[in-house]
Write a protein that holds these residues in place. Structure first.
Motif, short mmCIF file in Angstrom:
data_model
loop_
_atom_site.label_atom_id
_atom_site.label_comp_id
_atom_site.label_asym_id
_atom_site.label_seq_id
_atom_site.Cartn_x
_atom_site.Cartn_y
_atom_site.Cartn_z
N PRO A 76 14.07 -34.47 48.57
CA PRO A 76 14.58 -34.74 49.93
C PRO A 76 15.60 -33.71 50.40
O PRO A 76 15.81 -33.55 51.61
CB PRO A 76 15.21 -36.13 49.81
N PRO A 79 13.88 -30.50 53.05
CA PRO A 79 12.99 -31.21 53.96
C PRO A 79 11.80 -30.37 54.44
O PRO A 79 10.74 -30.92 54.76
CB PRO A 79 13.89 -31.60 55.15
N SER A 80 11.93 -29.05 54.42
CA SER A 80 10.81 -28.21 54.86
C SER A 80 9.68 -28.21 53.81
O SER A 80 8.55 -27.84 54.11
CB SER A 80 11.27 -26.76 55.05
N ASN A 81 10.01 -28.62 52.60
CA ASN A 81 9.05 -28.61 51.47
C ASN A 81 8.54 -27.20 51.16
O ASN A 81 7.50 -27.03 50.52
CB ASN A 81 7.87 -29.54 51.78
#
Ligand code: NAD
Ligand code: IPM
Ligand code: MN
Length: 356
Positions: A76, A79-81
């Protein structure tokens, strides 16, 4: 003595940090001739120094290693992964691991949420195309942040890509009997060619062509929505399923539920003859990470799949037998009805493997 197989180990994020070290202990307990090298790629490393994977990582893996064992990537705090895209999808795409092989096997009736289902009723394989589809990152946004914004994500399907995964599915059907020894004789291709007429029209044409080369195998087709129904209503009817990247992702979480949940599901990302990558189907499960409750069996079965792929099939069978026995005796984590922690469940497997 046989030359040692070199394995790159990437635990990754969240529960990957817990389950992969246990899978490693299990493969060490087989005393297979292996050399394991650990890599710290994942969110922690990315947040520390901005590196997702070093520049030459994929050529290094292909050159210096026989296989790769990965946990899960996703955190987490990223967030862009972006790190998952570059590490996990990087391996799949840049190493051209085109066949995502996801066996679906019920070890004990108690694990299946369906009524009146025996282990022999759930024994099929999903072949997921692993290098194309909507995963290719082709697209863009226009007028982002305005009321007129537009987002486009392309679905890329090539004849070469579709053909090789369909052929892989027929070969898998021909060469891999069910666990009870009965042959597989059906390959089912799932698509949405009723809607995605261009992309999945290609899948239809290629499936017809390749299936003609395997007259002894029954070629079946279902739209993927109908297949979801079938997987729940009559999993016995399934031998081998072949589908595109995204549908394969979705249906293998559903298929995991038939086996007892994501904690039980194994997978391989394979290109025959090249360094391939093995990972459990589940993700990093942030809410349960660090609590010693994650099920290590998906990773342990994945490690067995990797050993089998490397020709260490006797060692793979010992691990599979241990997991089967653990499930029968409920020496398992809570998600599959037991009372053991991650480490304790793995410890039971290590002890069993050490004695067989
Ligand atoms: P998830 O697989 O992490 O979790 C889904 C559900 O299954 C949760 O309830 C979780 O607690 C449970 N679960 C998963 N593995 C388990 C295990 N071994 N034992 C017990 N319970 C288990 O999927 P998600 O929540 O959608 O995703 C979390 C993160 O993982 C995201 O960042 C996602 O992108 C990433 N992800 C990575 C991979 C991968 O690296 N191969 C796969 C899937 C998701
Ligand atoms: C999987 C995962 C990945 C996928 C994510 C983490 C990119 O869900 O391996 O099943 O969608 O392929
Ligand atoms: Mn998935």
């Amino acid at each position: 003595m046989a030359a040692k197989k070199r394995i790159a180990v990437v635990p990754g994020d969240g529960i990957g940090q817990e389950v992969i070290p246990q899978a490693v202990r299990v493969i060490e307990a087989t005393r297979a001739p292996l050399e394991l090298v650990h890599f710290d790629w994942g969110a922690e490393r990315y947040l520390r120094d901005g590196v997702t994977v070093p520049a030459d990582a994929f050529s290094m893996l292909g050159r210096d290693f026989d296989a790769i064992l990965v946990g899960a990537i996703g955190d987490p705090r990223v967030p862009s992964n972006i790190h998952a895209k570059e590490i996990l999808l990087g391996m799949r795409f840049k190493m051209d691991l085109y066949a995502n092989v996801r066996p679906v096997r019920l070890l004990d009736a108690s694990l299946c949420p369906l009524k009146n289902v025996e282990p022999r009723d759930v024994d099929f394989v999903v072949l997921r195309e692993n290098t194309e589809g909507v995963y290719v990152d082709v697209g863009g946004c226009f007028k982002q942040g305005t009321p007129d914004e537009v987002a486009v994500q392309e679905d890329v399907n090539t004849r070469k890509g579709v053909e090789r995964i369909i052929r892989y599915a027929f070969e898998c059907c021909k060469n891999h009997a069910k666990v009870d020894g009965s042959p597989r004789n059906r390959v089912l291709m799932a698509d949405k060619s009723n809607v995605m007429t261009y992309a999945h029209g290609l899948w239809q044409r290629v499936f017809r062509e390749v299936s003609a080369e395997y007259p002894q195998i029954q070629a079946q087709h279902m739209y993927v929505d109908a297949l979801c129904l079938q997987m729940v209503r009559d999993p016995r009817s399934l031998d081998v399923i072949v589908t595109n990247n995204m549908f394969g992702d979705i249906i293998t979480d559903l298929a995991a539920a038939l086996q007892g949940g994501l904690g039980m599901a194994a997978s391989g990302n394979i290109h025959p003859g090249k360094t391939s990558m093995f990972e459990p189907v589940h993700g990093s499960a942030p809410p349960i990470a660090g609590k010693n409750i994650a099920n290590p069996f998906g990773s342990i079965l994945t490690a067995a799949m990797m050993l089998d792929h490397l020709g260490l099939s006797a060692e793979a069978v010992r691990i599979e037998k241990a997991v089967l026995e653990a499930v029968r005796q409920t020496k398992t984590t809570q998600d599959v009805g037991g009372a053991l922690g991650t480490r304790e469940a793995a410890e039971w497997i290590i002890d069993f493997v050490g004695r067989t």
